[in-house]
Write a protein that holds these residues in place. Structure first.
Motif, mmCIF file in Angstrom:
data_model
loop_
_atom_site.group_PDB
_atom_site.id
_atom_site.type_symbol
_atom_site.label_atom_id
_atom_site.label_comp_id
_atom_site.label_asym_id
_atom_site.label_seq_id
_atom_site.Cartn_x
_atom_site.Cartn_y
_atom_site.Cartn_z
ATOM 1 N N GLU A 1 -5.398 2.605 -5.245
ATOM 2 C CA GLU A 1 -6.413 2.568 -4.234
ATOM 3 C C GLU A 1 -7.512 3.575 -4.552
ATOM 4 O O GLU A 1 -7.239 4.682 -4.992
ATOM 5 N N HIS B 1 1.936 4.928 -1.683
ATOM 6 C CA HIS B 1 1.621 6.066 -2.557
ATOM 7 C C HIS B 1 2.883 6.902 -2.732
ATOM 8 O O HIS B 1 3.632 7.094 -1.779
ATOM 9 N N ASP C 1 0.996 2.727 3.505
ATOM 10 C CA ASP C 1 0.064 3.828 3.239
ATOM 11 C C ASP C 1 0.726 5.192 3.417
ATOM 12 O O ASP C 1 0.412 5.949 4.333
ATOM 13 N N HIS D 1 0.859 -1.191 0.000
ATOM 14 C CA HIS D 1 0.000 0.000 0.000
ATOM 15 C C HIS D 1 0.894 1.240 0.000
ATOM 16 O O HIS D 1 1.029 1.918 1.004
HETATM 17 ZN ZN ZN Z 1 -3.888 4.725 0.903
#
Ligand code: ZN
Length: 315
Positions: free
Chosen positions: A146, A40, A261, A38
């Protein structure tokens, strides 16, 4: 060995057993490869800056170094806009030197406004189709997301339904930040009614879906996997898994993934600690289960090379 000598040995064994029973024995942290499921690389990290600065804290060499130092050997990259992912995918030599395999996903967001709007905007389907056609320097996109659905009813809209059908048709994995109701709706939107779609559930129920409800969904949908960043109630004392989560992972070792994340720059700043937190509780699991959650499940899903066979093997 005489009986007199055996007594201290026996005492030592009994003392060790007592410590294990009381939970005081610290398990060693997991030290194998990690896959960040996950990640970014958004525009505010300053993808193309030549060097880190206060305004541009995380250009490419910085994020690759953070991955390398954390023993992260593969990443599911998805960025707002998709330029960040393409830049990571294009940095092939630098990524190889850091020992990192990039698995690119198409994000549905060009900007912040798309977070709340993508599901009612047909141009997002076109964005996805053209991005898929374009591909990346690291190869074709492997998934979609996502994306967020703050109201699960929006999973019924035509954009979400078209994208789920497209994902199943093209064998694309989906990364979705949604609640448990939307998992059902998204899965049911596919031609196989969720029996073929591979869907990574970002955070595995960030609103606190109970482990029993998570398990019911895992049983209903064979392609559902849970990514564990921000998951409330996951860890207990000493950073180890809480009992219900540990039991769930032992029953379904092939269904969970670890992720960072990095949705804001602060998450990049704590990247090393986030990964270390995973290593702590992974170390409390049986080694084969830890290895699957840390690396093996992603390796199977994305057909990743064995990290030990790659030229750079920091871990
Ligand atoms: Zn995310």
């Amino acid at each position: 060995m005489g009986a007199a000598r055996r007594v201290p040995v026996l005492r030592g064994v009994l003392a060790a057993l007592a410590l294990v029973g009381s939970g005081l024995v610290q398990s060693a942290d997991y030290s194998g490869p990690l896959f960040d499921a996950h990640l970014h690389y958004n525009d505010e990290a300053c993808v193309h800056a030549p060097a880190p600065s206060a305004a541009c804290p995380h250009p490419l060499p910085d994020v690759l170094q953070r991955m390398r130092e954390s023993g992260v050997r593969g990443v599911l990259a998805n960025s707002r806009p998709n330029d960040g992912t393409r830049a990571l995918a294009a940095a092939r030599e630098q990524a190889a030197a850091a020992g990192v395999t990039v698995v690119p996903f198409v994000r549905l967001y060009r900007n912040r406004a798309d977070y709340n709007n993508w599901f009612r905007d047909p141009s997002i389907v076109e964005l996805v189709r053209s991005e898929l056609e374009r591909g990346t320097a690291a190869g074709p996109y492997r998934g979609l997301g996502e994306f967020h659905l703050y109201d699960s009813a929006n999973a019924r809209g035509p954009v979400a339904q078209q994208l789920m059908a497209l994902a199943e048709e093209k064998d694309l994995v989906v990364l979705a930040h949604v609640d448990e109701a939307a998992i059902d709706l998204l899965m049911q939107a596919t031609p196989s009614r969720g029996q073929r779609l591979q869907l990574i559930w970002a955070h595995t129920g960030i609103g606190g879906t109970s482990p029993a409800e998570v398990e019911a969904l895992l049983q209903r949908y064979p392609g559902l996997m849970g990514e564990l960043s921000y998951r409330p109630g996951l860890t207990c004392e000493g950073g180890q898994l809480c009992p219900a989560w540990r039991d769930l992972m032992l029953r379904h070792p092939d269904r969970f993934l670890a992720g960072s994340d990095t949705w804001v720059n602060a998450r990049w700043q704590s990247y090393g600690r986030l990964m270390q937190d995973y290593r702590v509780w992974l170390g409390g699991l049986p080694p084969d289960v830890a290895r699957r959650i840390a690396w093996g499940n992603a390796a199977r899903l994305f057909n990743l090379p064995d990290p030990a066979a790659l030229p750079s093997a920091p871990r």
